[in-house]
Structure formats: structure tokens, C-alpha cells
Design an enzyme around this catalytic site. Structure first.
Site, mmCIF file in Angstrom:
data_model
loop_
_atom_site.group_PDB
_atom_site.id
_atom_site.type_symbol
_atom_site.label_atom_id
_atom_site.label_comp_id
_atom_site.label_asym_id
_atom_site.label_seq_id
_atom_site.Cartn_x
_atom_site.Cartn_y
_atom_site.Cartn_z
ATOM 1 N N LYS A 241 -28.345 27.533 -7.812
ATOM 2 C CA LYS A 241 -29.575 28.118 -7.258
ATOM 3 C C LYS A 241 -30.687 28.055 -8.303
ATOM 4 O O LYS A 241 -30.544 28.584 -9.398
ATOM 5 C CB LYS A 241 -29.317 29.562 -6.845
ATOM 6 N N ASP B 146 -33.883 33.964 -11.838
ATOM 7 C CA ASP B 146 -33.242 33.619 -10.571
ATOM 8 C C ASP B 146 -32.908 32.122 -10.484
ATOM 9 O O ASP B 146 -32.481 31.634 -9.443
ATOM 10 C CB ASP B 146 -34.150 34.055 -9.412
ATOM 11 N N LYS C 163 -40.655 42.249 -3.327
ATOM 12 C CA LYS C 163 -39.843 43.150 -4.133
ATOM 13 C C LYS C 163 -40.726 44.233 -4.749
ATOM 14 O O LYS C 163 -41.914 44.005 -4.944
ATOM 15 C CB LYS C 163 -39.183 42.362 -5.274
ATOM 16 N N ASP D 87 -38.593 34.744 -8.137
ATOM 17 C CA ASP D 87 -38.313 35.347 -6.836
ATOM 18 C C ASP D 87 -39.124 36.637 -6.669
ATOM 19 O O ASP D 87 -38.734 37.695 -7.146
ATOM 20 C CB ASP D 87 -36.806 35.644 -6.717
ATOM 21 N N ARG E 190 -29.702 31.943 -0.337
ATOM 22 C CA ARG E 190 -28.798 31.314 0.638
ATOM 23 C C ARG E 190 -29.535 30.275 1.472
ATOM 24 O O ARG E 190 -28.928 29.311 1.948
ATOM 25 C CB ARG E 190 -28.165 32.408 1.507
ATOM 26 N N GLU F 136 -33.501 34.595 -0.008
ATOM 27 C CA GLU F 136 -33.940 33.202 -0.028
ATOM 28 C C GLU F 136 -32.930 32.266 -0.676
ATOM 29 O O GLU F 136 -32.912 31.075 -0.383
ATOM 30 C CB GLU F 136 -35.286 33.093 -0.754
HETATM 31 N N1 BES Z 1 -32.360 36.985 -6.575
HETATM 32 C C1 BES Z 1 -32.015 38.066 -5.739
HETATM 33 C C2 BES Z 1 -30.688 38.718 -6.124
HETATM 34 C C3 BES Z 1 -30.743 39.577 -7.337
HETATM 35 C C4 BES Z 1 -31.239 40.861 -7.284
HETATM 36 C C5 BES Z 1 -30.243 39.118 -8.527
HETATM 37 C C6 BES Z 1 -31.262 41.659 -8.399
HETATM 38 C C7 BES Z 1 -30.250 39.914 -9.644
HETATM 39 C C8 BES Z 1 -30.765 41.177 -9.595
HETATM 40 C C9 BES Z 1 -31.871 37.599 -4.295
HETATM 41 O O1 BES Z 1 -32.713 36.564 -3.915
HETATM 42 C C10 BES Z 1 -32.236 38.771 -3.445
HETATM 43 O O2 BES Z 1 -33.353 39.184 -3.480
HETATM 44 N N2 BES Z 1 -31.260 39.294 -2.723
HETATM 45 C C11 BES Z 1 -31.466 40.434 -1.918
HETATM 46 C C12 BES Z 1 -30.753 40.209 -0.621
HETATM 47 C C13 BES Z 1 -31.084 41.206 0.443
HETATM 48 C C14 BES Z 1 -32.534 41.042 0.868
HETATM 49 C C15 BES Z 1 -30.163 41.014 1.604
HETATM 50 C C16 BES Z 1 -30.900 41.630 -2.662
HETATM 51 O O3 BES Z 1 -29.895 41.495 -3.346
HETATM 52 O O4 BES Z 1 -31.506 42.702 -2.584
HETATM 53 ZN ZN ZN Z 2 -33.316 35.322 -5.402
HETATM 54 MN MN MN Z 3 -34.601 37.264 -3.266
#
Ligand code: BES
Ligand code: ZN
Ligand code: MN
Length: 505
Positions: free
Chosen positions: A268, A291, A280, A273, A354, A352
Site C-alpha cells: 500500500k 501510510d 480525519k 492519507d 483496500r 482507501e
Molecule cells: N491508513 C489508515 C489506517 C491507520 C490508522 C493506520 C491509524 C495507522 C494508524 C486507513 O486508511 C484508515 O483510515 N482506516 C480506517 C478505516 C475505517 C474508516 C473503516 C480506520 O482504521 O479508521
Molecule cells: Zn490509509
Molecule cells: Mn484512510
């Protein structure tokens, strides 16, 4: 730092080793290793122990100078713990403490004469790797963008590891692997630590091009037009809000036989992000520059295996772009069509990873892979589940997948870069139902890391596949903020093991 192997035969005593610092071990309960015993002719070491200057507890150190009858200028005593067979944790603490002590001595070189082949349940090469990684980690600086550089590393520049003559050949190979691994981890850390305005998708593509040039690897970088032609509607939907052009990197290390099915690593590469329209919160958002650590770990692993000229076919695939909000950005509720033909309802634009990975996972079908491993900082939920110790490992559960999972878990244990297996089951797939498309891109709060893996699973039916969620392991927050270089040790060890025993299940 320059590393080398120094062979000791029956005739050369440690007392005759000429070096700035000779590192020897002592055990708990004031017991000496055989090397320490040899140096203790005049009793200087035993009296240091007797007086309580050093305990022998793992990680304790004491520097002695000018021992009579010893050619080395200094002797660094290092506590190893248990006398019979020091635990691997004790040896790791000892290696770290010794490496740290060597950064502040006024000597240019050192020789390590520790019982490297006596560590409980670990082999000589493990001990060598532990020492090299400890020394290289202390040397690492993330100051390319500081106008005043951090103080240059001081202490020894040359480190020799003493082994018995009979072990020399194995030790040299072990050392080469350890150095290649540290070089790979360094690249991964550098890329992770660079900010999003420097480490863009184009920057990652150029880094891959440079690797390809340096090590004669195959490389292809697809641009937006080519991705459109491939119908990667899911990947492209993530790039909509960004002004940085997306890239799709394909890197090939074909060290195996032409007919051997390749192992494919998919990383990835979200270079920043923001969450997109599902923005966020601001606090700590800077950390979303990490990310792209999945992508960085693929590049770092390629650096390591290319340096070792690994006899294995490995293909690295990196979908990379930014996730930004804008008037053109994908909106919650939008429905996109993936390369596989499956339609996806984007309920949350922050899920995003996935969306870019699923198209990459469809793309790699063309390689008829022996196995595909994707590596992604995919979910915060994985950190909730496993913390910062283990990466999450997800696969289906049948014989081929259980074998792949076992091999990856074993590589993690062997390298100290551990993973923990998590479930993929139909019951969780239910959470991804959409009223309007084939699948939704989120499955609600419960088991967030599992539903993310279940989403990817739907795009991997044609081969044996594993997913590593490295959200908790790829970087550290807080005062020691920075990329860790994980899971390059796990991946590199897995590939090294495959190359050693090419027969696959
Ligand atoms: N890059 C993030 C995952 C992440 C979050 C990695 C915090 C490290 C620390 C990913 O793209 C994401 O935002 N995932 C969301 C998914 C949710 C919206 C279902 C998450 O983990 O909150
Ligand atoms: Zn992400
Ligand atoms: Mn994300």
C-alpha cells in the site's frame, strides 16, 4: 559501520587480539565466559565482578582499560544473563547495550568475542544479525531535512565478530544477510520518515527506478492513462481529489528459474492519507505520511534480496497515490467499479487502502503467482487488536493457506519481526453487504481489521494469498516518532527461506 568476521583458531587466544575494544560476555552469578576467563589472567575481571561494578545481568556493561597481558586497548564486559544458555531476549539486550557503549568509546574498531553460537534456541546467524541490526539502528539518523544535522555517530567504525574457524563460512553468509537486511530496513525507514510533500507517488516511482538501475531489476511504472485502460476504477477513485499523479509500480527480481512461479509482494502506497471527504481529525494527522510503509517495505525487501542476489523470482507491485479531499474527490455513497468488475459502494473515503489494493490484487493474477502477500498500514483497528508488537496476518484457512501462514509466522519469529494470525471467515464477510453495490468498503466498528482483510479476500480467489496489516508495527509514535523498518525482516527472511528450499507445497 564496517562489519567483518574474524576467525579464531585453537592457537589464537583472545589475549592476542589487537583492537580498540574487545567485547566479552559475563554471566549472572559472577561467572565468566571462556573468552572473559582467558582475559582474566591477572584477576582484573573477577575483581570487577566481586566489587559489584558489573552484575552479569543482561544488558549491563563495564569498560576496563589496559589489562595486563591483553593486547586489546580496552575490554568491554557485557552481561548475558543465564550461564548455560543465555535467552535470546537477554542476548538482544546485551547486543543493544554493547552497541550503545561502542558509540561513546574513543576507539575506531572493536572485536566482539561473545558466545554467539550458545544462545538458547537460536543459531549463530541469529546472533550475528541481532548485533548488526543493533549497531545499524543506533547509527540511523532521520536528519536529511534538518539544516543542522544531528551529531555524527561517534565511537567505533569497524566491528569484527569473532567466530571459531569452523563456523567462518556460515558466519560470513550470515553477516552478508544481516547487512543486506539492514540496508533494506534503512531504505524503508528513510521513505517512511520523509514527509508527504517530498515522498510523493512520483518519488516512490523514482526510488523504484533507481533500485532497478542499481541492481538490474525489471521495472515498469504505469501512469493514470494506463490505469484507466486497465479499468482500475477503484484505485483511481482514491486519486480523484489529489493533484499528484498516481503511479503503479511493478518491480521484478527474477533470480529463480524462468519457469518458477513468482512470489508477489503488493505494498500500500498512500503517500498521505487525509481521509478524503471523510476527513480525519487534525490531531496526529501528520503520521499519515507513514501510510506508504507497505510500499516502503516492498522496496526495502527488494533492496535486501537484490543485494543478496537471491535465487528466487519475486515481483513487487505498488499502487501509490494521495488520499485528499477536493471538489473532485470521491464522496461517501459513490459507487465505483473495480478492475475485477465488482462494484464497490464507498461508504467511507477513509477506507482507501483496500480500494487501491483490490485493483493491484486483480492486476497480479497475470503473474500466475506461487503466492501473493500484501502489506498495508490498513486499519487503526489492527492496532486496537494487536498493539505495536505483532503485525496482523490474515489468510483463508485451507492447506495451502495454512502453510503460507505458518511460513510467514515462522519468518517473523526467526527475525524477531513477529506477526499474529487473525481470522477470515464468512460470518465477517456479511458485514460488507451493500444495498446498492456488490460490496461496501467498510464493515462497521466491530472487527475492523478483519472486515478490511475480508474485503481484500474477495479479490484474491485465483491464488494463494496473505495480508499483513502493519498499522501498529511500521512506525512509532511519541518521542521516538519514526519508521521502524518493519516488516522487512519478516519478508526478507520468508524469501530467504523460500530460496533455500524451493520445493513448495
Ligand atoms: N491508513 C489508515 C489506517 C491507520 C490508522 C493506520 C491509524 C495507522 C494508524 C486507513 O486508511 C484508515 O483510515 N482506516 C480506517 C478505516 C475505517 C474508516 C473503516 C480506520 O482504521 O479508521
Ligand atoms: Zn490509509
Ligand atoms: Mn484512510
Amino acid at each position: 559501520m564496517d562489519f567483518s568476521i574474524k576467525t579464531l583458531d585453537a592457537k589464537t587466544s583472545v589475549t592476542a587480539i589487537k583492537t580498540g575494544v574487545l567485547v566479552v560476555g559475563i554471566f549472572e552469578n559472577r561467572k565468566l565466559t571462556s573468552a572473559a576467563q582467558a582475559l582474566d589472567k591477572m584477576g582484573a575481571i573477577s575483581s570487577a565482578l566481586k566489587s559489584g561494578d558489573i552484575s552479569g545481568k543482561p544488558g549491563a556493561t563495564l569498560l576496563l582499560r589496559g589489562l595486563t597481558g591483553v593486547a586489546a586497548e580496552r575490554v568491554l564486559l557485557v552481561g548475558l544473563g543465564n550461564e548455560e544458555s543465555p535467552a535470546d531476549k537477554s542476548f538482544s539486550s546485551a547486543a543493544q547495550a554493547a552497541a550503545r557503549a561502542l558509540t561513546t568509546v574513543g576507539a575506531a574498531d572493536a572485536v566482539v568475542a561473545l558466545p554467539l553460537d550458545k544462545i538458547n534456541q537460536r543459531d549463530l546467524n541469529w546472533a550475528i544479525c541481532t548485533l548488526v541490526l543493533a549497531a545499524r539502528d543506533l547509527e540511523y539518523r532521520a536528519d536529511t531535512l534538518k539544516s543542522k544535522k544531528d551529531p555524527a555517530p561517534t565511537g567505533v567504525r569497524k566491528l569484527a565478530l569473532a567466530v571459531a574457524a569452523g563456523d567462518a563460512a556460515q558466519a560470513r553468509q550470515g553477516l552478508a544477510e544481516a547487512v543486506a537486511l539492514s540496508n533494506g530496513m534503512e531504505l524503508t525507514k528513510d521513505l517512511g520518515n520523509l514527509p508527504g510533500n517530498v515522498c510523493t507517488p512520483t518519488y516512490l516511482a523514482n526510488t523504484a527506478r533507481k533500485l532497478a538501475k542499481d541492481y538490474k531489476l525489471g521495472i515498469e511504472v504505469l501512469d493514470r492513462k494506463q490505469l484507466e485502460a486497465l479499468k482500475m476504477g477503484s484505485f483511481l477513485s482514491v486519486t480523484n481529489g489529489s493533484d499528484e499523479p498516481p503511479k503503479f509500480i511493478v518491480l521484478k527480481h527474477m533470480g529463480g528459474k524462468a519457469k518458477d512461479a513468482p512470489t508477489v509482494l503488493v505494498g500500500k502506497g498512500i503517500t498521505f492519507d487525509t481521509g478524503g471527504i471523510s476527513l480525519k481529525p487534525g490531531l496526529g494527522m501528520d503520521e499519515m505520511k507513514y501510510d506508504m510503509c507497505g510500499a516502503a517495505s516492498v522496496l526495502g525487501t527488494f533492496r535486501a534480496i537484490a543485494e543478496l542476489q537471491l535465487k528466487l523470482n519475486v515481483i513487487g507491485v505498488i499502487p501509490t497515490c494521495e488520499n485528499m479531499p477536493s471538489g473532485r474527490a470521491t464522496k461517501p455513497g459513490d459507487i465505483v467499479t473495480s478492475m475485477s468488475g465488482q462494484t464497490i459502494e464507498v461508504l467511507n473515503t477513509d477506507a482507501e487502502g483496500r480500494l487501491i489494493l483490490c485493483d493491484a490484487l486483480t492486476y497480479v493474477e497475470r503473474f500466475k503467482p506461487a503466492a501473493v502477500v500484501d502489506i498495508a498500514t490498513l486499519t487503526g483497528a489492527c492496532i486496537v487488536a494487536l498493539g505495536h508488537h505483532n503485525s496482523g496476518l490474515f489468510t483463508r484457512s485451507d492447506d495451502a493457506h495454512d502453510k503460507l501462514a505458518a511460513d510467514l509466522l515462522a519468518a517473523g519469529k526467526a527475525s524477531g519481526d513477529t506477526a499474529w494470525r487473525m481470522p477470515i471467515e464468512d460470518a465477517y464477510q456479511e458485514q460488507l453487504k451493500s444495498n446498492f453495490a456488490d460490496i461496501a468498503n467498510i464493515g462497521g466498528q466491530p472487527a475492523g481489521s478483519v472486515t478490511a482483510a475480508c474485503f481484500l479476500e474477495r479479490f484474491t480467489k485465483k491464488y494463494t494469498w496473505a495480508h499483513l496489516d502493519i498499522a501498529g508495527t511500521a512506525w512509532k509514535s511519541g518521542a521516538a516518532k519514526g519508521a521502524t523498518g518493519r516488516p522487512v525482516p519478516l519478508l526478507t527472511t520468508y524469501l530467504l527461506n523460500l530460496a533455500r528450499k524451493p520445493a513448495r507445497a
